[in-house]
Design a protein around this motif. Structure first.
Motif, PDB file in Angstrom:
ATOM      1  N   ILE A 210      -2.723  -4.153  -3.129  1.00  0.00           N
ATOM      2  CA  ILE A 210      -2.807  -2.719  -2.804  1.00  0.00           C
ATOM      3  C   ILE A 210      -3.875  -2.056  -3.666  1.00  0.00           C
ATOM      4  CG2 ILE A 210      -1.544  -0.536  -2.939  1.00  0.00           C
ATOM      5  CD1 ILE A 210       0.976  -2.106  -2.130  1.00  0.00           C
ATOM      6  N   GLY A 211      -3.925  -2.444  -4.947  1.00  0.00           N
ATOM      7  CA  GLY A 211      -4.921  -1.868  -5.841  1.00  0.00           C
ATOM      8  C   GLY A 211      -6.347  -2.179  -5.429  1.00  0.00           C
ATOM      9  N   LEU A 212      -6.567  -3.364  -4.886  1.00  0.00           N
ATOM     10  CA  LEU A 212      -7.909  -3.791  -4.478  1.00  0.00           C
ATOM     11  C   LEU A 212      -8.305  -3.299  -3.093  1.00  0.00           C
ATOM     12  CD1 LEU A 212      -8.092  -7.469  -5.747  1.00  0.00           C
ATOM     13  CD2 LEU A 212      -9.935  -5.802  -6.015  1.00  0.00           C
ATOM     14  N   PHE A 213      -7.385  -3.476  -2.132  1.00  0.00           N
ATOM     15  CA  PHE A 213      -7.746  -3.254  -0.735  1.00  0.00           C
ATOM     16  C   PHE A 213      -7.035  -2.071  -0.082  1.00  0.00           C
ATOM     17  CE2 PHE A 213      -7.468  -8.021  -1.415  1.00  0.00           C
ATOM     18  CZ  PHE A 213      -8.792  -8.157  -1.784  1.00  0.00           C
ATOM     19  N   GLY A 214      -6.039  -1.524  -0.759  1.00  0.00           N
ATOM     20  CA  GLY A 214      -5.307  -0.395  -0.180  1.00  0.00           C
ATOM     21  C   GLY A 214      -4.336  -0.789   0.914  1.00  0.00           C
ATOM     22  N   ILE A 215      -4.028  -2.079   1.011  1.00  0.00           N
ATOM     23  CA  ILE A 215      -3.098  -2.553   2.036  1.00  0.00           C
ATOM     24  C   ILE A 215      -2.091  -3.518   1.412  1.00  0.00           C
ATOM     25  CG2 ILE A 215      -4.732  -2.316   3.945  1.00  0.00           C
ATOM     26  CD1 ILE A 215      -5.166  -5.402   3.748  1.00  0.00           C
ATOM     27  N   HIS A 216      -0.945  -3.641   2.049  1.00  0.00           N
ATOM     28  CA  HIS A 216       0.061  -4.633   1.675  1.00  0.00           C
ATOM     29  C   HIS A 216      -0.333  -5.965   2.321  1.00  0.00           C
ATOM     30  CE1 HIS A 216       3.938  -6.719   1.577  1.00  0.00           C
ATOM     31  NE2 HIS A 216       4.410  -5.791   0.768  1.00  0.00           N
ATOM     32  N   PRO A 217      -0.076  -7.098   1.659  1.00  0.00           N
ATOM     33  CA  PRO A 217      -0.468  -8.390   2.247  1.00  0.00           C
ATOM     34  C   PRO A 217       0.122  -8.668   3.626  1.00  0.00           C
ATOM     35  CG  PRO A 217       0.118  -8.670  -0.059  1.00  0.00           C
ATOM     36  CD  PRO A 217       0.490  -7.269   0.305  1.00  0.00           C
ATOM     37  N   TYR A 218       1.234  -8.041   3.955  1.00  0.00           N
ATOM     38  CA  TYR A 218       1.888  -8.288   5.241  1.00  0.00           C
ATOM     39  C   TYR A 218       1.717  -7.125   6.221  1.00  0.00           C
ATOM     40  CZ  TYR A 218       4.069 -12.400   3.194  1.00  0.00           C
ATOM     41  OH  TYR A 218       4.274 -13.631   2.606  1.00  0.00           O
ATOM     42  N   GLN A 219       0.873  -6.173   5.881  1.00  0.00           N
ATOM     43  CA  GLN A 219       0.711  -4.968   6.691  1.00  0.00           C
ATOM     44  C   GLN A 219      -0.242  -5.199   7.859  1.00  0.00           C
ATOM     45  OE1 GLN A 219      -0.528  -1.549   4.402  1.00  0.00           O
ATOM     46  NE2 GLN A 219      -1.287  -0.471   6.213  1.00  0.00           N
ATOM     47  N   GLU A 220       0.288  -5.035   9.054  1.00  0.00           N
ATOM     48  CA  GLU A 220      -0.564  -5.085  10.245  1.00  0.00           C
ATOM     49  C   GLU A 220      -1.201  -3.718  10.467  1.00  0.00           C
ATOM     50  OE1 GLU A 220      -1.351  -7.687  11.722  1.00  0.00           O
ATOM     51  OE2 GLU A 220       0.250  -9.172  11.589  1.00  0.00           O
ATOM     52  N   GLU A 221      -2.210  -3.659  11.322  1.00  0.00           N
ATOM     53  CA  GLU A 221      -2.911  -2.400  11.587  1.00  0.00           C
ATOM     54  C   GLU A 221      -1.927  -1.295  11.982  1.00  0.00           C
ATOM     55  OE1 GLU A 221      -6.008  -1.571  11.267  1.00  0.00           O
ATOM     56  OE2 GLU A 221      -7.015  -3.492  10.911  1.00  0.00           O
ATOM     57  N   GLU A 222      -2.009  -0.171  11.269  1.00  0.00           N
ATOM     58  CA  GLU A 222      -1.237   1.037  11.565  1.00  0.00           C
ATOM     59  C   GLU A 222       0.282   0.840  11.488  1.00  0.00           C
ATOM     60  OE1 GLU A 222      -2.556   2.779  15.212  1.00  0.00           O
ATOM     61  OE2 GLU A 222      -4.662   2.819  14.613  1.00  0.00           O
ATOM     62  N   GLN A 227       8.131  -1.257   8.708  1.00  0.00           N
ATOM     63  CA  GLN A 227       7.781  -2.414   9.534  1.00  0.00           C
ATOM     64  C   GLN A 227       7.192  -3.532   8.674  1.00  0.00           C
ATOM     65  OE1 GLN A 227       5.236  -0.005  12.145  1.00  0.00           O
ATOM     66  NE2 GLN A 227       6.568  -0.562  13.880  1.00  0.00           N
ATOM     67  N   THR A 228       6.420  -3.153   7.665  1.00  0.00           N
ATOM     68  CA  THR A 228       5.857  -4.141   6.753  1.00  0.00           C
ATOM     69  C   THR A 228       6.958  -4.829   5.965  1.00  0.00           C
ATOM     70  OG1 THR A 228       3.791  -2.885   6.554  1.00  0.00           O
ATOM     71  CG2 THR A 228       4.283  -4.474   4.803  1.00  0.00           C
ATOM     72  N   VAL A 229       7.934  -4.061   5.493  1.00  0.00           N
ATOM     73  CA  VAL A 229       9.062  -4.631   4.749  1.00  0.00           C
ATOM     74  C   VAL A 229       9.821  -5.624   5.626  1.00  0.00           C
ATOM     75  CG1 VAL A 229      11.294  -4.112   3.679  1.00  0.00           C
ATOM     76  CG2 VAL A 229       9.301  -2.688   3.176  1.00  0.00           C
ATOM     77  N   GLU A 230      10.003  -5.284   6.894  1.00  0.00           N
ATOM     78  CA  GLU A 230      10.706  -6.197   7.802  1.00  0.00           C
ATOM     79  C   GLU A 230       9.930  -7.495   8.000  1.00  0.00           C
ATOM     80  OE1 GLU A 230      13.792  -6.123   9.046  1.00  0.00           O
ATOM     81  OE2 GLU A 230      13.944  -4.431   7.658  1.00  0.00           O
ATOM     82  N   ARG A 231       8.613  -7.395   8.045  1.00  0.00           N
ATOM     83  CA  ARG A 231       7.795  -8.610   8.180  1.00  0.00           C
ATOM     84  C   ARG A 231       7.972  -9.516   6.965  1.00  0.00           C
ATOM     85  NH1 ARG A 231       3.839  -9.664  11.395  1.00  0.00           N
ATOM     86  NH2 ARG A 231       2.541 -10.501   9.720  1.00  0.00           N
ATOM     87  N   VAL A 232       8.035  -8.908   5.785  1.00  0.00           N
ATOM     88  CA  VAL A 232       8.254  -9.692   4.567  1.00  0.00           C
ATOM     89  C   VAL A 232       9.625 -10.371   4.627  1.00  0.00           C
ATOM     90  CG1 VAL A 232       8.509  -9.609   2.058  1.00  0.00           C
ATOM     91  CG2 VAL A 232       6.742  -8.233   3.169  1.00  0.00           C
ATOM     92  N   ALA A 233      10.642  -9.589   4.983  1.00  0.00           N
ATOM     93  CA  ALA A 233      12.009 -10.125   5.040  1.00  0.00           C
ATOM     94  C   ALA A 233      12.122 -11.259   6.054  1.00  0.00           C
ATOM     95  CB  ALA A 233      12.985  -9.008   5.382  1.00  0.00           C
TER      96      ALA A 233
END
Length: 281
Positions: A210-222, A227-233
């Motif tokens: 997040i610090g480097l790219f501003g995104i979570h590793p599991y975050q899809e577009e928009e 939803q990102t947390v569910e993808r991780v789980a």
């Protein structure tokens, strides 16, 4: 009703300290900036009476066991009566450089900044692991900076797991302790047998991504945070955008740090330390 600020002010008055003001509040404790009678600035934490004494004890015990330049230093612990109620207070070093959350509001890390800060945090996580502890809540709010603004310090061991003691989390809980957006799959699924230092490794990988790219590793577009947390789980694949960013910046080890299964991450803390040090050189 007694408030933590009343307790903090009375404690300071009784001991000749100077009360400066509130710093932050959590669900079970509040933190205040004080100046000791001897002249040193410190952080005073007031714990809510009655909250899980076992968990509070483990938090303070974990901090006492750790001694590292990138982990907050616990100065003292005291019991203090206010209006006939006993409160537990801790005095810790005061970190005036602000949180990583605030730092990232000014913009993303450069690669050099990320490597410098990340290397220090990796060493701190390795130190925590050497004491058979898992922090379980590594996130930007729990990373503060010293006065120089470049030395990160991990704080708040309120959710610490001591691997040599019985877990305080019920097995039947659907989700284990931690901040969902930064938690590993095994924390989100309360897979207690899988939780070890590699869970902290995962969280740190998320923070640095997040610090480097501003995104979570599991975050899809928009995608929304939930939803990102569910993808991780669900242990879904990391996003293609993240995989591309990590490789382009020459930090592919972020991919391994945030792998969905613990066995896919770096097995030992020293393995992770080596790749960060090599990249930093």
């Amino acid at each position: 009703m007694t408030s933590p600020v009343d307790v903090a002010q009375e404690f300071c008055a009784a001991n000749g300290h100077t009360f400066i003001g509130p710093v932050g509040a959590g669900a079970f404790k509040e933190t205040f900036h004080i100046v000791l009678a001897t002249g040193g600035p410190q952080a005073l934490k007031v714990f809510q009476p009655g909250f899980s004494p076992e968990r509070t004890s483990r938090e303070l015990s974990a901090m006492q066991r750790c001694s590292h330049p990138n982990i907050a230093n616990l100065t003292s612990i005291a019991g203090f009566y206010h209006d006939g109620i006993q409160f537990l207070l801790s005095v810790e070093e005061f970190l005036p450089g602000g949180t990583l959350t605030t730092r990232l509001q000014r913009g993303s890390f450069t690669r050099t900044e990320a490597l410098g800060i990340g290397n220090q945090l990796v060493n701190a996580v390795a130190h925590i692991a050497s004491h058979d502890l898992v922090h379980r809540d590594i996130k930007p709010d729990n990373i503060l900076f010293r006065q120089d603004g470049v030395t990160p310090v991990i704080v708040d061991f309120g959710l610490v797991r001591d691997l040599v003691r019985t877990s305080l989390t019920h097995t039947w809980f659907m989700r284990g302790p931690g901040t969902p957006y930064f938690a590993s799959p095994e924390q989100l699924r309360n897979e207690k047998a899988m939780i070890d230092w590699r869970s902290d490794q995962f969280s740190l990988g998320v923070v640095m991504t997040i610090g480097l790219f501003g995104i979570h590793p599991y975050q899809e577009e928009e995608a929304l945070p939930a939803q990102t947390v569910e993808r991780v789980a669900e242990r879904a694949p990391q996003s293609n955008r993240f995989l591309k960013c990590a490789k382009e910046v020459g930090m592919p080890f972020l991919i391994r740090m945030t792998a969905p299964w613990p066995v896919e991450r770096f097995r030992l803390p020293e393995n992770l330390q080596v790749v960060w040090e090599e990249a930093s050189r």
